[in-house]
Design a protein around this motif. Structure first.
Motif: not given
Length: 471
Positions: A61-71, A84-90, A92-99
């Motif tokens: 959760n400390e990783l920047p969102e751009v890196l989470l999105s990359d993963i 994505v069910v592991l955390s709210t930030r993940l 949120d990052a999934w929602l910002a990542t192209p499906l």
């Protein structure tokens, strides 16, 4: 899945058991990485990765969102859903990542474990929920084993959502019963769409006239209903189109491809009654592939880069109701095509009548360098006249052999050594012998499925074990 570029210490690892720390990337290296160059603060990324590790830290959760999105973008459909069910930030990052949604990666309940829900229904419901829960854009939407069994409204709702969510690649390759000609018009108006493959769908005249897929480069229509007018509208609305594949398309008696100035590959597979295949003003066209029966008039003009043509089907194994057998030799080739260097022909070697047609067909291709023959004979029908092909080449086609460099003959008869020896002896007596053209005899082997990527990777599309004739 590609390994992450940076070490990730999952929550719960103690300091005593943790591996030696890997040096964190510097702010400079992060800022130079094209994937993160647009980030506001590369130093913040490196800082989050470089802080000492404690058992209570949630390092993901400390990783920047751009890196989470990359993963997340590197994970398959099912893996991303579990992650994505592991955390709210993940999430949120999934929602910002192209499906990316591929039903080959979706887990499906085994038949019998959910008695009231068949696997195909469960998979379709998962697809519907995924589209509803993600705001877009959609990088990939590929379905090859999901069936709606006639639930047309649900399928059409998918098409509307994909267009609204700025889809880039949509591939629908279903069994024939999947949606019974669902209307796919909304996809033609999607300006971000780059690749579209429709199976067993329907495109209306009105929807095609509004086509505005300016970024579309690949279009495949398989068992899809479309009129001649609608096809012209689609081609006019897709100016960047580089590959067009029409496979058993319904509603066309004439296929006319005109003024497609970016088109490089045209594929036509047809059955029943097709009267005409016409290509005009296609300055970039390099390949015309498919199973082009010679009972259709085939005309090519304004295609100076066309180098590969085939299969020209001379021997038609059976006729559909209302279909006419070819009366002429090369009905549609009204003028020689000098640019073609690679030609593939399907013919019944044991038929003298069909081999006569082949000899006349070759007159339309005076600059051949490579010639592929595929026999439609079976052994039982060819034994009685097994020397026909080389006999004709020897007597009737002294082969403009100053140009021809390579000839491949594929037949079930090539598994019979006596037959191959007789062919080689005949060829050695022909005018080809002094010109050192290479002749190869091959049996009928298993071939790979046709794909645009597969044939584009080959300098000779008939030389890579790809099933072009039977696609």
């Amino acid at each position: 899945m590609e390994a992450p570029k940076y070490p990730i210490n999952h929550h719960g690892t103690t300091a005593s058991t943790a591996p030696a720390a890997t040096p964190a990337p510097s702010p400079l290296s992060l800022s130079l990485n094209p994937r993160y160059r647009g980030a506001a603060n590369a130093g913040e990324m490196a800082g989050a990765l470089a802080r000492p590790r404690n058992a209570s830290d949630d390092r993901i959760n400390e990783l920047p969102e751009v890196l989470l999105s990359d993963i997340l973008s590197r994970l398959g459909t099912a893996e991303a859903a579990r992650t994505v069910v592991l955390s709210t930030r993940l999430h949120d990052a999934w929602l910002a990542t192209p499906l990316r949604l591929d039903d080959l990666e979706l887990p499906v309940p085994a038949r019998g474990k959910v008695p009231s829900i068949e696997p195909w229904t469960a998979r379709a419901d998962v697809v519907t929920r995924a589209l509803a829960s993600h705001p877009g854009p959609v990088a990939l939407f590929r379905l090859s084993r999901t069936s709606f069994r006639g639930r047309v409204p649900a399928a059409e709702a998918w098409f509307r959502k994909l267009a609204a969510k700025r889809a880039r690649e949509v591939s629908l390759c279903f069994s024939p019963e999947w949606c019974h000609d669902a209307l796919a018009d909304p996809l033609l108006g999607c300006p971000t769409l780059q690749v579209l493959a429709l199976g067993k769908c329907h495109l209306s005249d009105a929807g095609a006239s509004a086509a505005a897929a300016a970024a579309l480069t690949e279009l495949t229509l398989s068992e899809t209903c479309i009129s001649e007018a609608a096809l012209q509208s689609v081609l006019s609305g897709c100016p960047a189109l580089r590959s067009l594949v029409l496979k058993h398309v319904h509603g066309l008696q004439r296929i006319r491809v005109s003024s497609c100035r970016s088109l490089v590959l045209l594929g036509v597979w047809h059955y029943k009654q097709l009267d005409e295949i016409t290509v005009e003003d296609a300055p970039c066209l390099e390949r015309l592939l498919g199973n082009m029966r010679l009972n259709a008039a085939i005309t090519v003009t304004g295609a100076p880069k066309l180098t590969a043509f085939g299969y020209a089907v001379v021997s038609i194994p059976h006729l559909f109701h209302g279909e006419r057998a070819p009366q002429g030799v090369n009905k549609g080739l009204r003028a020689p095509i000098h640019s073609v260097k690679i030609l593939a022909i399907s013919v019944k070697f044991s038929s003298k009548k069909d081999m006569e047609k082949v000899m006349s067909l070759l007159d339309s291709f005076p600059c051949l360098e490579t010639l592929h023959f595929q026999s439609s004979d079976y052994r039982s029908g060819a034994d009685k006249d097994c020397t026909t092909v080389s006999d004709y080449i020897q007597k009737r086609y002294p082969i403009r052999a100053h140009v021809l460099q390579f000839m491949r003959i594929q037949s079930e008869m090539c598994d019979i050594p006596k037959w191959v020896t007789e062919q080689q002896n005949l060829l050695s007596q022909s005018n080809m012998a002094s010109l050192e053209a290479e002749v190869v005899f091959e049996g009928m082997k298993q071939r790979k499925d046709f794909t645009i990527e597969g044939v584009n990777a080959l300098s000779d599309p008939f030389d890579g074990g790809i099933n072009i004739l039977g696609h």
